[in-house]
Write a protein that holds these residues in place. Structure first.
Motif, PDB file in Angstrom:
ATOM      1  N   GLU A 102       2.889  66.454 -19.638  1.00  0.00           N
ATOM      2  CA  GLU A 102       3.209  66.880 -18.322  1.00  0.00           C
ATOM      3  C   GLU A 102       1.937  66.718 -17.041  1.00  0.00           C
ATOM      4  OE1 GLU A 102       6.229  70.615 -19.047  1.00  0.00           O
ATOM      5  OE2 GLU A 102       4.362  70.804 -19.465  1.00  0.00           O
ATOM      6  N   VAL A 103       0.826  67.000 -17.979  1.00  0.00           N
ATOM      7  CA  VAL A 103      -0.457  66.778 -16.852  1.00  0.00           C
ATOM      8  C   VAL A 103      -0.642  65.400 -16.820  1.00  0.00           C
ATOM      9  CG1 VAL A 103      -2.973  66.942 -16.984  1.00  0.00           C
ATOM     10  CG2 VAL A 103      -1.544  68.904 -17.658  1.00  0.00           C
ATOM     11  N   SER A 104      -0.555  64.520 -17.829  1.00  0.00           N
ATOM     12  CA  SER A 104      -0.674  62.795 -17.385  1.00  0.00           C
ATOM     13  C   SER A 104       0.328  62.671 -16.451  1.00  0.00           C
ATOM     14  CB  SER A 104      -0.516  62.474 -18.727  1.00  0.00           C
ATOM     15  OG  SER A 104      -0.529  61.074 -18.627  1.00  0.00           O
ATOM     16  N   SER A 105       1.665  62.896 -16.663  1.00  0.00           N
ATOM     17  CA  SER A 105       2.641  62.519 -15.828  1.00  0.00           C
ATOM     18  C   SER A 105       2.510  62.897 -14.206  1.00  0.00           C
ATOM     19  CB  SER A 105       4.033  63.009 -16.283  1.00  0.00           C
ATOM     20  OG  SER A 105       5.079  62.803 -15.300  1.00  0.00           O
ATOM     21  N   ALA A 106       2.094  64.148 -14.209  1.00  0.00           N
ATOM     22  CA  ALA A 106       1.705  64.607 -12.868  1.00  0.00           C
ATOM     23  C   ALA A 106       0.546  63.977 -12.000  1.00  0.00           C
ATOM     24  CB  ALA A 106       1.548  66.172 -12.888  1.00  0.00           C
ATOM     25  N   VAL A 107      -0.577  63.595 -12.903  1.00  0.00           N
ATOM     26  CA  VAL A 107      -1.695  63.159 -12.142  1.00  0.00           C
ATOM     27  C   VAL A 107      -1.224  61.563 -12.047  1.00  0.00           C
ATOM     28  CG1 VAL A 107      -3.966  62.149 -13.227  1.00  0.00           C
ATOM     29  CG2 VAL A 107      -3.270  64.375 -13.328  1.00  0.00           C
ATOM     30  N   SER A 108      -0.583  60.724 -12.859  1.00  0.00           N
ATOM     31  CA  SER A 108      -0.363  59.471 -12.645  1.00  0.00           C
ATOM     32  C   SER A 108       0.561  59.362 -11.402  1.00  0.00           C
ATOM     33  CB  SER A 108       0.460  59.048 -13.830  1.00  0.00           C
ATOM     34  OG  SER A 108       1.098  57.640 -13.426  1.00  0.00           O
ATOM     35  N   HIS A 109       1.577  60.318 -11.126  1.00  0.00           N
ATOM     36  CA  HIS A 109       2.393  60.351  -9.990  1.00  0.00           C
ATOM     37  C   HIS A 109       1.373  60.469  -8.698  1.00  0.00           C
ATOM     38  CE1 HIS A 109       5.566  60.864  -6.923  1.00  0.00           C
ATOM     39  NE2 HIS A 109       5.147  62.246  -6.735  1.00  0.00           N
ATOM     40  N   THR A 112      -0.334  57.313  -7.971  1.00  0.00           N
ATOM     41  CA  THR A 112       0.471  56.203  -7.175  1.00  0.00           C
ATOM     42  C   THR A 112       1.304  56.514  -6.549  1.00  0.00           C
ATOM     43  OG1 THR A 112       1.970  56.556  -9.440  1.00  0.00           O
ATOM     44  CG2 THR A 112      -0.297  55.352  -9.619  1.00  0.00           C
ATOM     45  N   ARG A 113       1.380  57.601  -6.071  1.00  0.00           N
ATOM     46  CA  ARG A 113       2.579  57.949  -4.890  1.00  0.00           C
ATOM     47  C   ARG A 113       2.646  57.035  -3.820  1.00  0.00           C
ATOM     48  NH1 ARG A 113       2.224  62.751  -1.042  1.00  0.00           N
ATOM     49  NH2 ARG A 113       4.565  63.078  -0.939  1.00  0.00           N
ATOM     50  N   TRP A 116       2.370  58.889   2.595  1.00  0.00           N
ATOM     51  CA  TRP A 116       3.257  60.008   2.813  1.00  0.00           C
ATOM     52  C   TRP A 116       3.616  60.320   4.118  1.00  0.00           C
ATOM     53  CZ3 TRP A 116       1.243  63.802   5.987  1.00  0.00           C
ATOM     54  CH2 TRP A 116      -0.365  63.728   6.048  1.00  0.00           C
ATOM     55  N   ALA A 117       4.688  61.094   4.413  1.00  0.00           N
ATOM     56  CA  ALA A 117       5.002  61.215   5.764  1.00  0.00           C
ATOM     57  C   ALA A 117       5.632  62.629   5.895  1.00  0.00           C
ATOM     58  CB  ALA A 117       6.194  60.442   6.291  1.00  0.00           C
ATOM     59  N   VAL A 118       5.013  63.487   6.626  1.00  0.00           N
ATOM     60  CA  VAL A 118       5.585  64.897   6.955  1.00  0.00           C
ATOM     61  C   VAL A 118       7.006  65.043   7.094  1.00  0.00           C
ATOM     62  CG1 VAL A 118       5.173  67.260   7.871  1.00  0.00           C
ATOM     63  CG2 VAL A 118       3.381  66.129   7.012  1.00  0.00           C
ATOM     64  N   GLY A 119       7.804  65.657   6.497  1.00  0.00           N
ATOM     65  CA  GLY A 119       9.312  66.236   6.820  1.00  0.00           C
ATOM     66  C   GLY A 119      10.404  65.372   5.972  1.00  0.00           C
ATOM     67  N   GLU A 120       9.750  64.649   5.213  1.00  0.00           N
ATOM     68  CA  GLU A 120      10.714  63.945   4.434  1.00  0.00           C
ATOM     69  C   GLU A 120      10.176  63.600   3.004  1.00  0.00           C
ATOM     70  OE1 GLU A 120      10.623  59.010   5.550  1.00  0.00           O
ATOM     71  OE2 GLU A 120      11.199  60.412   6.910  1.00  0.00           O
ATOM     72  N   MET A 121      10.928  63.626   1.901  1.00  0.00           N
ATOM     73  CA  MET A 121      10.613  63.480   0.533  1.00  0.00           C
ATOM     74  C   MET A 121      10.321  61.823   0.149  1.00  0.00           C
ATOM     75  SD  MET A 121      11.950  64.570  -3.157  1.00  0.00           S
ATOM     76  CE  MET A 121      12.467  66.259  -2.759  1.00  0.00           C
ATOM     77  N   GLU A 122       9.223  61.539  -0.323  1.00  0.00           N
ATOM     78  CA  GLU A 122       9.059  60.263  -0.742  1.00  0.00           C
ATOM     79  C   GLU A 122       9.953  59.758  -1.746  1.00  0.00           C
ATOM     80  OE1 GLU A 122       7.197  60.183   2.252  1.00  0.00           O
ATOM     81  OE2 GLU A 122       6.249  61.783   1.400  1.00  0.00           O
ATOM     82  N   ALA A 123      10.429  58.606  -1.782  1.00  0.00           N
ATOM     83  CA  ALA A 123      11.404  58.522  -3.007  1.00  0.00           C
ATOM     84  C   ALA A 123      10.779  58.407  -4.508  1.00  0.00           C
ATOM     85  CB  ALA A 123      11.913  56.721  -2.813  1.00  0.00           C
TER      86      ALA A 123
END
Length: 130
Positions: A102-109, A112-113, A116-123
């Motif tokens: 879980e930690v590895s997946s979170a850090v990777s995300h 590499t995200r 960002w833009a406030v107000g909408e969730m990124e794909a």
């Protein structure tokens, strides 16, 4: 039951065994130990003005690593519509013992995200939740 550590799963198995054998006192003790372990492995955090998932995750009392912010996002997706936009007064449940995967997946995300833009969730955030 998912989300339990190996130790917590053993406590649950003990409680179930005692219960099945009509050993009420022993079942109660085992269940009490499991309850204490679960309470220690989870904390609540109330968002304050100026907080972000990044800053919350970076606090020593939380994860001590801001790149683990997606763990908080995923655990509280029912109340976070955009991880770049949280509000004072929101209360987040935080798992104090995430698995290494879980930690590895979170850090990777987090790394590499992308933009960002406030107000909408990124794909990529939606993909992470899936």
């Amino acid at each position: 039951m998912s989300g339990l550590t190996d130790e917590q799963q053993a406590m649950l198995a003990d409680a179930e065994k005692y219960y099945a054998n009509a050993q009420g006192y022993e079942a109660y003790q085992a269940a009490s130990e499991l309850e204490a372990s679960l309470a220690a492995s989870r904390m609540m955090y109330t968002v304050e003005s100026g907080d972000s998932l990044w800053s919350i995750s970076g606090q020593d009392a939380v994860y001590g690593n801001p790149y683990q912010w997606p763990l908080i996002f995923k655990a509280n997706a029912d109340q976070i519509k955009d991880p770049d936009l949280i509000f004072p007064g929101q209360e987040f449940g935080i798992d104090r013992n995430p698995s290494a995967d879980e930690v590895s997946s979170a850090v990777s995300h987090a790394k590499t995200r992308g933009a960002w833009a406030v107000g909408e969730m990124e794909a990529s955030d939606a993909d992470y939740l899936a």
